[in-house]
Motif scaffolding. Structure first.
Motif, PDB file in Angstrom:
ATOM      1  N   LYS A 127      -0.116   6.366  -3.580  1.00 21.69           N
ATOM      2  CA  LYS A 127       0.987   5.528  -3.083  1.00 21.69           C
ATOM      3  C   LYS A 127       0.643   4.042  -3.244  1.00 21.69           C
ATOM      4  O   LYS A 127       1.459   3.255  -3.730  1.00 21.69           O
ATOM      5  CB  LYS A 127       1.268   5.861  -1.620  1.00 21.69           C
ATOM      6  N   ASP A 128      -0.575   3.646  -2.864  1.00 21.57           N
ATOM      7  CA  ASP A 128      -0.997   2.242  -2.998  1.00 21.57           C
ATOM      8  C   ASP A 128      -1.058   1.830  -4.467  1.00 21.57           C
ATOM      9  O   ASP A 128      -0.667   0.719  -4.830  1.00 21.57           O
ATOM     10  CB  ASP A 128      -2.359   2.027  -2.341  1.00 21.57           C
ATOM     11  N   ASN A 149       3.976  -1.392  -9.509  1.00 23.90           N
ATOM     12  CA  ASN A 149       5.319  -1.966  -9.451  1.00 23.90           C
ATOM     13  C   ASN A 149       5.313  -3.453  -9.778  1.00 23.90           C
ATOM     14  O   ASN A 149       6.307  -3.996 -10.253  1.00 23.90           O
ATOM     15  CB  ASN A 149       5.947  -1.735  -8.077  1.00 23.90           C
ATOM     16  N   ILE A 172      -3.308  -7.438  -6.775  1.00 22.01           N
ATOM     17  CA  ILE A 172      -2.195  -7.904  -5.948  1.00 22.01           C
ATOM     18  C   ILE A 172      -2.198  -9.436  -5.878  1.00 22.01           C
ATOM     19  O   ILE A 172      -3.244 -10.076  -6.017  1.00 22.01           O
ATOM     20  CB  ILE A 172      -2.196  -7.269  -4.537  1.00 22.01           C
ATOM     21  N   GLU A 212       2.396   1.222  -5.782  1.00 22.79           N
ATOM     22  CA  GLU A 212       2.939  -0.059  -5.292  1.00 22.79           C
ATOM     23  C   GLU A 212       2.408  -1.221  -6.122  1.00 22.79           C
ATOM     24  O   GLU A 212       3.144  -2.153  -6.449  1.00 22.79           O
ATOM     25  CB  GLU A 212       2.583  -0.254  -3.821  1.00 22.79           C
ATOM     26  N   ASP A 219       4.887   8.668 -11.146  1.00 24.51           N
ATOM     27  CA  ASP A 219       4.069   9.418 -10.202  1.00 24.51           C
ATOM     28  C   ASP A 219       3.161  10.436 -10.900  1.00 24.51           C
ATOM     29  O   ASP A 219       1.945  10.468 -10.668  1.00 24.51           O
ATOM     30  CB  ASP A 219       5.009  10.116  -9.213  1.00 24.51           C
TER      31      ASP A 219
END
Length: 147
Positions: A16-17, A23, A79, A20, A37
């Motif tokens: 999930k991280d 993205n 990030i 993200e 996924d």
């Protein structure tokens, strides 16, 4: 901060991280597989994905794919709040080590022109191929370093 960054092999619980962070790289094109996924899950399961953590928070990601006698960086991203703080360089240093540990001496990475990453790779010893690649109408740069 850079010294506090820990690198480790990704686990399925990280998916999930990872998605993200991917993205942040998303480009509107057919078959942008890197953020799918099942693609990410397969890379994690194959041991091709690694994460950079600061205080148990994933702040950067990198994945690999071996093709013939070369190692390719499939995905690399940091990030926003950790950019320009050495995390990307640490991931690249790890990629060089990972390549050598797998018995290879050539590391390549492709980067869509929209990412404007040329200086990042050139400043870290990569050479730039003169000819641009093209994937689904998006041009990309190809970089390589001999280790």
């Amino acid at each position: 901060m850079e010294n506090d960054i820990k690198l480790r092999k990704a686990e399925l619980k990280d998916k999930k991280d990872i998605l993200e962070i991917i993205n942040l790289l998303y480009l509107d094109m057919p078959n942008f597989v890197w953020g799918k996924d099942d693609f990410v899950e397969k890379q994690i399961t194959n041991g091709e994905y690694f994460v950079a953590e600061d205080d148990n928070k994933i702040v950067g990601i990198i994945s690999f794919r071996q093709r013939e006698d070369r190692m390719y960086i499939e995905t690399i991203a940091v990030i926003e709040e950790y950019r320009l703080k050495g995390v990307g360089t640490k991931l690249l240093d790890f990629a060089k080590k990972f390549t050598l540990e797998n018995g290879l001496n050539t590391l390549r990475v492709c980067s869509f022109c929209e990412y404007s990453a040329e200086k990042f790779y050139l400043n870290r010893g990569f050479s730039l191929f003169k000819k641009l690649g093209k994937y689904n109408n998006h041009k990309f740069h190809r970089f390589e370093i001999k280790l």
